[in-house]
Design a protein around this motif. Structure first.
Motif, PDB file in Angstrom:
ATOM      1  N   ILE A 246       4.201 -19.025  27.512  1.00 44.54           N
ATOM      2  CA  ILE A 246       3.129 -19.936  27.921  1.00 44.54           C
ATOM      3  C   ILE A 246       2.093 -20.069  26.802  1.00 44.54           C
ATOM      4  CG2 ILE A 246       1.285 -20.286  29.584  1.00 44.54           C
ATOM      5  CD1 ILE A 246       3.032 -18.591  31.525  1.00 44.54           C
ATOM      6  N   ILE A 250       0.720 -23.439  24.934  1.00 43.36           N
ATOM      7  CA  ILE A 250      -0.682 -23.843  24.790  1.00 43.36           C
ATOM      8  C   ILE A 250      -0.959 -24.250  23.344  1.00 43.36           C
ATOM      9  CG2 ILE A 250      -3.051 -22.987  24.849  1.00 43.36           C
ATOM     10  CD1 ILE A 250      -2.334 -21.345  27.274  1.00 43.36           C
ATOM     11  N   ALA A 253       0.588 -27.523  22.361  1.00 44.86           N
ATOM     12  CA  ALA A 253      -0.233 -28.620  22.863  1.00 44.86           C
ATOM     13  C   ALA A 253      -1.377 -28.927  21.895  1.00 44.86           C
ATOM     14  CB  ALA A 253      -0.775 -28.277  24.252  1.00 44.86           C
ATOM     15  N   TYR A 254      -1.872 -27.891  21.218  1.00 40.14           N
ATOM     16  CA  TYR A 254      -2.932 -28.084  20.218  1.00 40.14           C
ATOM     17  C   TYR A 254      -2.480 -29.087  19.143  1.00 40.14           C
ATOM     18  CZ  TYR A 254      -5.913 -26.712  16.216  1.00 40.14           C
ATOM     19  OH  TYR A 254      -6.745 -26.701  15.143  1.00 40.14           O
ATOM     20  N   ILE A 256      -0.056 -31.339  19.452  1.00 47.30           N
ATOM     21  CA  ILE A 256       0.111 -32.662  20.061  1.00 47.30           C
ATOM     22  C   ILE A 256      -1.242 -33.360  20.129  1.00 47.30           C
ATOM     23  CG2 ILE A 256       0.719 -33.861  22.189  1.00 47.30           C
ATOM     24  CD1 ILE A 256       2.866 -31.730  22.594  1.00 47.30           C
ATOM     25  N   LEU A 257      -2.264 -32.588  20.529  1.00 45.41           N
ATOM     26  CA  LEU A 257      -3.624 -33.149  20.606  1.00 45.41           C
ATOM     27  C   LEU A 257      -4.073 -33.652  19.244  1.00 45.41           C
ATOM     28  CD1 LEU A 257      -6.107 -33.484  22.458  1.00 45.41           C
ATOM     29  CD2 LEU A 257      -6.903 -31.300  21.628  1.00 45.41           C
ATOM     30  N   TYR A 274     -10.772 -27.713  21.862  1.00 48.17           N
ATOM     31  CA  TYR A 274      -9.590 -27.263  22.608  1.00 48.17           C
ATOM     32  C   TYR A 274      -9.149 -25.881  22.142  1.00 48.17           C
ATOM     33  CZ  TYR A 274      -4.859 -26.982  24.427  1.00 48.17           C
ATOM     34  OH  TYR A 274      -3.723 -26.557  25.059  1.00 48.17           O
ATOM     35  N   ILE A 276     -10.884 -23.375  20.973  1.00 44.00           N
ATOM     36  CA  ILE A 276     -11.728 -22.312  21.526  1.00 44.00           C
ATOM     37  C   ILE A 276     -11.437 -22.135  23.014  1.00 44.00           C
ATOM     38  CG2 ILE A 276     -14.096 -21.590  21.937  1.00 44.00           C
ATOM     39  CD1 ILE A 276     -14.832 -23.310  19.465  1.00 44.00           C
ATOM     40  N   PHE A 277     -11.338 -23.244  23.741  1.00 42.87           N
ATOM     41  CA  PHE A 277     -11.042 -23.186  25.175  1.00 42.87           C
ATOM     42  C   PHE A 277      -9.689 -22.503  25.415  1.00 42.87           C
ATOM     43  CE2 PHE A 277     -10.078 -25.108  29.379  1.00 42.87           C
ATOM     44  CZ  PHE A 277     -11.254 -24.796  30.027  1.00 42.87           C
ATOM     45  N   ALA A 278      -8.694 -22.868  24.605  1.00 38.99           N
ATOM     46  CA  ALA A 278      -7.352 -22.299  24.764  1.00 38.99           C
ATOM     47  C   ALA A 278      -7.358 -20.812  24.455  1.00 38.99           C
ATOM     48  CB  ALA A 278      -6.362 -23.016  23.862  1.00 38.99           C
ATOM     49  N   VAL A 280      -9.777 -18.704  24.867  1.00 35.40           N
ATOM     50  CA  VAL A 280     -10.369 -17.991  25.998  1.00 35.40           C
ATOM     51  C   VAL A 280      -9.392 -17.943  27.167  1.00 35.40           C
ATOM     52  CG1 VAL A 280     -12.235 -18.031  27.675  1.00 35.40           C
ATOM     53  CG2 VAL A 280     -12.709 -18.472  25.297  1.00 35.40           C
ATOM     54  N   ALA A 281      -8.640 -19.033  27.384  1.00 35.50           N
ATOM     55  CA  ALA A 281      -7.652 -19.033  28.459  1.00 35.50           C
ATOM     56  C   ALA A 281      -6.499 -18.091  28.141  1.00 35.50           C
ATOM     57  CB  ALA A 281      -7.126 -20.442  28.685  1.00 35.50           C
ATOM     58  N   ILE A 283      -6.783 -15.079  26.734  1.00 28.68           N
ATOM     59  CA  ILE A 283      -7.127 -13.664  26.888  1.00 28.68           C
ATOM     60  C   ILE A 283      -6.567 -13.090  28.187  1.00 28.68           C
ATOM     61  CG2 ILE A 283      -9.037 -12.035  27.127  1.00 28.68           C
ATOM     62  CD1 ILE A 283     -10.542 -13.833  25.110  1.00 28.68           C
ATOM     63  N   LEU A 285      -4.076 -14.146  29.775  1.00 30.56           N
ATOM     64  CA  LEU A 285      -2.625 -14.254  29.640  1.00 30.56           C
ATOM     65  C   LEU A 285      -2.044 -13.038  28.924  1.00 30.56           C
ATOM     66  CD1 LEU A 285      -1.450 -16.853  30.651  1.00 30.56           C
ATOM     67  CD2 LEU A 285      -1.174 -17.605  28.335  1.00 30.56           C
TER      68      LEU A 285
END
Lengths: 351, 231
Positions: A246, A250, A253-254, A256-257, A274, A276-278, A280-281, A283, A285
């Motif tokens: 996963i 993520i 996707a960075y 792709i963005l 994105y 920074i947000f990813a 944090v998400a 951690i 995981l």
């Protein structure tokens, strides 16, 4: 030149050392398997032992114990050595055991001067015909495990299921450490960009993310090969395997963005947000969920942690340099990538 | 309300007042053009019906998985419009009036309410056709509440990111699905417990994880949003 790029040379030297030491230092003597593995109380039986890297025929007599717990053990009445790797030990299990369990496991301990001590946990399972702990306690003749030979040699520990694959510790585990360091560097550069940095910071962030993904894929691959040899399948649906997959999604996707936006400033700003947000998400995981779920990995689900048991002093001498070596190599790769990105930016300006 | 971007002084009362205003605006906007919410409801009920006709008799563990999958897709399509339903000129006008933090917070709160209503309706509709295997209603409701909060925080922020691109619906799915998996896995575990599919003695652990993830993402979202809105 060397004053500026010493760390690149260092990474190469360290990794050469890691490859040579990690792949050539032998494993310490151990016990590969025994037969029979299950007996009944009152049995007198000869236990056939197959050793690994052992030298039973050299260096004095071999002594053998079947250990019940830390105080109580049975010693073999005689030990016949057939060859360096094969021996037969004669044991007698008493009529009653001093425990109230139906099936009790015993740990096999072998000791001689050449090899030192080797241990096989839960080597023999004894089934009690009738359970009477009181009788067992009275009849127990204890022969404590003592006078062991402490041999220090430049070896890696022998672990039963792992055996030679223990060397993967210098590739699989440090690659994860390096990946996390690289991702942290990437996030730091994203923060720097948002706090008024130049496109250079964004360029570094994307370069480090690329390297992080590469290290992640390598970590996943080395782990899958290891899992094939120890757990029986490349993919066992272990929580850490799933979470890593996963995490890689993520970060895919960075990219792709990034590909969506044409304008470099806009691309840099939004992908930094994105990133920074990813992170944090990521951690929970990587650090939280695997710790709270059963896993086949060491350190969770009742498995022993990655501590003194698995990582002895000889392994530390290779493991810590391996972490540094892979991390430095990762930064070197990131360095090359962002210099490439800088050239591309310059080219775009020129055109 | 003045021109807030020029003075970065953090004023909690001011922000609360702004959130109240913006929230009322969001709800009024939704009620005025009710096609969005009715579209999602139609989507939810037709999915439930398709699932029901395909499965006929639904086992509790299948019920659990299907329920969260329906909620997941309904949530994405409910939240994706958050930042694109009004044209960019009017958005700029809002940003010049209000603090970006209150804009994001009002959207998140609005989406929490929307998603909670949506999941309650899904629960109702799904139970109507397929029966409800929920044994511990309080715990299941808690899962719905924490789930709505987590989905709303993550999806609203990702909607803000993807609204900057032209093809935002696709980007929304690509960016948000991997990010939502940790929350979704914990939710499925929590609701499996409420369905008594498993006995978890450490349920408060899962609740704590969900709360921690929600708060962490909310904090980062609030910190990052001021960098995101301006174009």
């Amino acid at each position: 030149m060397l004053r500026k790029y010493w760390w690149k040379a260092l990474s190469v030297i360290i990794l050469i050392y890691v490859f040579i030491a990690g792949l050539t230092v032998p494993l310490s003597p151990g016990i590969e398997r025994v037969a029979p593995t299950s007996v009944r109380t009152g049995d007198e039986f000869s236990l056939e032992v197959l050793g690994y890297n052992s030298r039973y025929d050299k260096g004095g007599p071999v002594r053998a114990w079947l250990k019940l717990d830390n105080e109580r053990a049975l010693e073999a009445s005689s030990v016949q050595v057939q060859s360096g790797r094969r021996l037969t030990a004669l044991f007698r299990i008493p009529e009653y055991l001093p425990v109230d369990r139906r099936v009790q496991d015993f740990t096999l301990i072998l000791d001689n001067e050449a090899d030192g001590t080797s241990v096989l946990p839960s080597a023999v399972f004894v089934t009690q015909d009738s359970i009477d702990p009181e009788m067992g306690r009275k009849a127990w003749v204890n022969s404590p495990v003592q006078d062991l030979h402490e041999e220090w040699a430049m070896t890696f520990p022998f672990r039963n299921i792992l055996s030679e694959t223990i060397r993967n510790t210098y590739f699989h585990v440090p690659l994860w450490f390096a990946m996390i360091f690289i991702f942290i560097a990437s996030v730091v550069n994203s923060v720097r960009y948002l706090r008024g940095g130049s496109l250079e910071a964004d360029n570094k962030a994307q370069a480090y993310t690329r390297v992080g993904i590469l290290l992640g894929i390598l970590g996943l691959t080395t782990g899958a090969i290891w899992a094939r040899n120890t757990w029986g399948a490349y993919w066992s649906g272990d929580v850490k395997q799933n979470m890593t997959a996963i995490a890689l999604l993520i970060y895919f996707a960075y990219f792709i963005l990034r590909a969506v936006f044409e304008d470099p400033e806009k691309k840099a700003r939004i992908s930094a947000v994105y990133n920074i947000f990813a992170f944090v998400a990521l951690i929970p995981l990587i650090y939280v969920i695997p710790r709270l779920t059963d896993s086949l990995h060491p350190g969770s689900g009742g498995n022993p942690a990655f501590g003194s048991q698995d990582l002895d002093n000889t392994m530390r001498m290779v493991f810590y340099p391996a972490v540094i070596g892979w991390t430095l190599l990762g930064f070197w790769m990131g360095n090359l990538l962002y210099r490439m990105g800088r050239l591309r930016l310059k080219l775009m300006d020129a055109l | 309300m003045g021109f807030k971007q020029e003075n970065p002084i953090f004023a909690p009362m001011e922000i609360l007042k702004e959130i109240g205003f913006l929230l009322r605006k969001e709800i009024r906007l939704e009620l005025r053009t009710s096609y969005a919410i009715s579209g999602i409801l139609l989507y939810v009920f037709s999915t439930i019906f398709i699932v029901y006709t395909a499965f006929q008799k639904i086992q509790p563990n299948v019920w659990n998985a299907l329920f969260w999958i329906i909620i997941l897709f309904a949530s994405v399509s409910a939240v994706v419009k958050s930042f694109v339903q009004e044209n960019s000129a009017r958005q700029l006008y809002y940003y010049s009036l209000a603090n970006p933090i209150s804009i994001l917070l009002s959207k998140i709160i609005y989406n929490i309410i929307l998603l909670l209503a949506l999941s309650l309706l899904t629960w109702l509709g799904f139970s109507f056709v397929a029966g409800s295997p929920v044994r511990d209603t309080g715990q299941f409701f808690l899962a719905l509440l924490l789930g709505s909060a987590g989905f709303s925080i993550t999806f609203t922020f990702i909607a803000a990111i993807s609204s900057k691109a032209d093809n935002n619906a696709t980007l929304m799915a690509i960016l948000s699905f991997p990010l939502i998996i940790p929350i979704l896995l914990t939710l499925i575990k929590l609701s499996a417990n409420a369905l008594r599919l498993m006995q978890d003695t450490a349920v408060q652990n899962d609740i704590f994880i969900l709360l921690a993830i929600d708060l962490m993402l909310l904090g980062v979202g609030l910190a990052l949003f001021p960098f995101l809105w301006r174009d």
